[in-house]
Design a protein around this motif. Structure first.
Motif, short mmCIF file in Angstrom:
data_model
loop_
_atom_site.label_atom_id
_atom_site.label_comp_id
_atom_site.label_asym_id
_atom_site.label_seq_id
_atom_site.Cartn_x
_atom_site.Cartn_y
_atom_site.Cartn_z
N ARG A 168 0.82 -1.21 0.00
CA ARG A 168 0.00 0.00 0.00
C ARG A 168 0.86 1.27 0.00
N CYS A 169 1.98 1.24 0.70
CA CYS A 169 2.78 2.46 0.84
C CYS A 169 3.69 2.70 -0.37
N GLU A 170 3.68 1.77 -1.32
CA GLU A 170 4.49 1.99 -2.53
C GLU A 170 3.56 2.24 -3.71
N MET A 171 3.34 1.21 -4.56
CA MET A 171 2.51 1.41 -5.76
C MET A 171 1.21 0.61 -5.70
N GLY A 172 0.81 0.18 -4.50
CA GLY A 172 -0.35 -0.69 -4.40
C GLY A 172 -1.57 -0.06 -3.76
N ASN A 173 -1.58 1.26 -3.63
CA ASN A 173 -2.72 1.93 -3.00
C ASN A 173 -3.70 2.37 -4.08
N LEU A 174 -4.75 1.57 -4.30
CA LEU A 174 -5.72 1.85 -5.35
C LEU A 174 -6.89 2.66 -4.80
N ASP A 175 -7.60 3.32 -5.69
CA ASP A 175 -8.78 4.09 -5.25
C ASP A 175 -9.84 3.19 -4.65
N ILE A 176 -9.89 1.93 -5.07
CA ILE A 176 -10.88 1.00 -4.53
C ILE A 176 -10.56 0.67 -3.06
N GLY A 199 -6.82 -11.93 7.32
CA GLY A 199 -7.44 -11.77 8.62
C GLY A 199 -6.54 -12.15 9.76
N PHE A 200 -5.84 -13.28 9.65
CA PHE A 200 -4.94 -13.75 10.71
C PHE A 200 -3.85 -12.72 10.98
N ALA A 201 -3.27 -12.19 9.90
CA ALA A 201 -2.19 -11.21 10.05
C ALA A 201 -2.70 -9.88 10.60
N THR A 202 -3.99 -9.59 10.44
CA THR A 202 -4.54 -8.36 11.00
C THR A 202 -4.34 -8.33 12.51
N ASN A 203 -4.50 -9.48 13.14
CA ASN A 203 -4.25 -9.58 14.58
C ASN A 203 -2.77 -9.75 14.89
N SER A 204 -2.16 -10.75 14.27
CA SER A 204 -0.80 -11.13 14.67
C SER A 204 0.23 -10.06 14.35
N MET A 205 -0.02 -9.20 13.36
CA MET A 205 0.94 -8.18 12.97
C MET A 205 0.61 -6.79 13.50
N ASN A 206 -0.60 -6.56 13.96
CA ASN A 206 -0.98 -5.23 14.46
C ASN A 206 -0.84 -5.09 15.96
N ASP A 357 -3.62 6.24 11.43
CA ASP A 357 -2.45 6.87 10.83
C ASP A 357 -1.15 6.26 11.39
N TYR A 358 -1.16 5.95 12.66
CA TYR A 358 0.01 5.31 13.29
C TYR A 358 0.24 3.92 12.70
N LEU A 359 -0.83 3.13 12.54
CA LEU A 359 -0.69 1.78 12.02
C LEU A 359 -0.23 1.78 10.56
N ARG A 360 -0.62 2.76 9.80
CA ARG A 360 -0.20 2.81 8.40
C ARG A 360 1.33 2.88 8.28
N CYS A 361 1.97 3.44 9.29
CA CYS A 361 3.43 3.59 9.25
C CYS A 361 4.16 2.50 10.04
N HIS A 362 3.49 1.88 11.03
CA HIS A 362 4.20 0.98 11.93
C HIS A 362 3.74 -0.48 11.86
N SER A 363 2.63 -0.77 11.22
CA SER A 363 2.15 -2.15 11.15
C SER A 363 2.89 -2.92 10.08
N HIS A 364 3.38 -4.11 10.43
CA HIS A 364 4.05 -4.95 9.45
C HIS A 364 3.09 -5.37 8.34
N SER A 365 1.81 -5.54 8.69
CA SER A 365 0.81 -5.90 7.68
C SER A 365 0.61 -4.79 6.67
#
Length: 485
Positions: A168-176, A199-206, A357-365
């Motif tokens: 998402r933070c490179e070239m994968g952030n689509l309008d959808i 879904g699994f990584a939403t918990n384990s990585m956040n 906003d914090y998770l967008r920069c710090h979450s491994h997911s």
């Protein structure tokens, strides 16, 4: 009468706007004794068969170390797999059955046979048609290959393709993706949200992005493996409270405030309570009003996993917060998945804008994972708008009502048959107790003979004397196809 309120979980009725009824029953003593005996006999025969395999009297079907590597550090822990090769293998034919159709209210299964008692399987070439699906988490019936969701997903595939090929933070952030997150935030009633591809990584990585050393996580003893893994990866101190037991939770909160961190007794940097909306093995619903009251009183944070409850609970399908009529802002981190009620894949985190906003920069997911597939995002958008009634029809409201009616009907019928049923009366997850290990295999095979597909669950996913069959009711089921005998 098998419906017995759990005496170990007192609750404060004044916090609830409607009756909160859950049924659990202690394993009968004779059943527990016979179950332990069954596991004991299986274990004895397991050691006997291991002895026969060691001397090549019985054929080995398992992986083992080469003779040349016997003095090396073992790569394959043979003893740790004792349960798999001697107990699980006997009933392995009840799992991993290949499905060759849409896993809707009915499905088609590829028939298998085994020449060596479940060590390996062979396809017979026959397909079992129209097997009643009581195992999928298809709560609102959106697992389908036709209709508005499928049509929209096809259009998204033609417009965007299937893969994104970037984060998402490179070239994968689509309008959808942006549209999806704005819709999720509006659906949940929070300031902002973020979607993840798994879904699994939403918990384990956040969770590791939210807590660390010097923080305390208070976790329900029956939390999902993704929550447990996330808590362990965070390096936080973890303390476990009894399932849905507010006295146990309050004692841990009080001790944490009074005593602080071990040795230094400094205050904890952060206290995070981690719970689920619906517990997928128990069918129980979290006592959210009481937990919110406790977290406010002791100034803790609340992480709510709504994987099974979002879409499946509440008059508007907005999960356990909607079910209890609470304010979403009282839940600090709202997590859920799109894999169940929405018939898609991935998960989300919702909350304040600063949190997201914090998770967008710090979450491994967020930073390292590839973006969600566009047709999957479109499936979620379309199904969510149907639930919200923004498609201009009453289809979403009809499905929510049908799910509730099916849940009530199926639970009542099973109870009337004298079966021991666990969980909340409004939960679409319905565990039916089997107890003994041999019953898991026998029940699963017998159901398949009657063209019914079910999920059997045993140790170590459940306590050793609480094996069960788990039914998941769907809005796509009709009264005519739901088994009642």
């Amino acid at each position: 009468n098998h419906t017995v309120r759990n005496p170990n979980v007192p609750h404060n009725p004044s916090l609830y706007k409607k009756p909160f009824v859950e049924s659990f029953e202690e394993t009968p003593l004779m059943v527990a004794v016979l179950t332990y005996m069954g596991y004991g006999i299986l274990t004895i025969f397991g050691y006997l068969r291991d002895f026969l395999r060691q001397w090549n009297i019985e054929k080995r079907h398992i992986a083992r170390e080469r003779d040349e590597q016997k003095d090396f550090v073992p790569l394959y822990q043979d003893f740790e797999n004792f349960y798999n090769r001697n107990l699980y293998i006997r009933i392995r034919d009840n799992w991993n059955r290949p499905v060759c159709s849409v896993p809707g209210p009915k499905m088609d299964l590829i028939e298998r046979s085994t020449p060596n008692y479940n060590w390996t399987f062979e396809y017979t070439g026959r397909v079992l048609k129209d097997v009643l699906n009581l195992g999928s988490y298809n709560y609102l019936g959106f697992a389908e290959n036709k209709g508005p969701c499928a049509d929209a997903a096809i259009e998204a595939t033609q417009a965007y393709g299937v893969g994104v090929g970037s984060t998402r933070c490179e070239m994968g952030n689509l309008d959808i993706h942006e549209e999806l997150e704005q819709l999720v935030a509006r659906f949940l009633g929070v300031e902002s949200s973020m979607a993840f591809g798994m879904g699994f990584a939403t918990n384990s990585m956040n969770i590791p992005a939210l807590t660390g050393k010097g923080c305390l996580i208070l976790s329900d003893e029956l939390n999902h493996a993704s929550l447990v893994l996330g808590a362990r990866l965070s390096s936080s101190t973890i303390r476990v409270f009894k399932h849905n037991n507010m006295q146990s939770l309050e004692k841990l909160l009080r001790d944490a405030i009074v005593h602080g961190q071990p040795r230094t007794h400094r205050p904890w940097k952060k206290i995070l309570i981690v719970v689920e909306g619906i517990y997928s093995m128990e069918g129980s619903i979290v006592r959210l009003p009481e937990i919110i009251a406790l977290k406010k009183h002791y100034k803790a944070y609340l992480y709510l996993d709504e994987a099974h409850s979002i879409g499946a609970l509440g008059p508007n399908g907005k999960g356990v917060v909607d079910y209890f009529g609470l304010d979403p802002k009282d839940v600090d981190i709202m997590m859920g998945t799109f894999t169940k009620s929405f018939g898609a894949a991935g998960g989300y985190i919702g909350g304040k804008k600063e949190l997201i906003d914090y998770l967008r920069c710090h979450s491994h997911s967020a930073v390292y994972a590839t973006s969600m597939s566009p047709p999957v995002a479109q499936q979620i958008i379309t199904s969510m708008k149907i639930i919200m009634g923004e498609d201009g029809t009453t289809l979403g409201a009809d499905r929510l009502r049908q799910l509730h009616e099916n849940t009530t009907y199926f639970r009542r019928k099973l109870h009337d048959m004298g079966l021991i049923i666990y969980g909340n009366e409004d939960s679409p997850v319905i565990p039916m107790m089997l107890y003994m290990p041999a019953k898991i295999g026998a029940f699963g095979r017998q159901m398949l003979k009657k063209n019914i597909g079910i999920v059997g669950v045993g140790f170590p996913a459940t306590p050793i004397i609480e094996s069960r069959a788990r039914f998941c009711v769907s809005a796509a089921h009709t009264r005519e196809i739901l088994p009642t005998e």
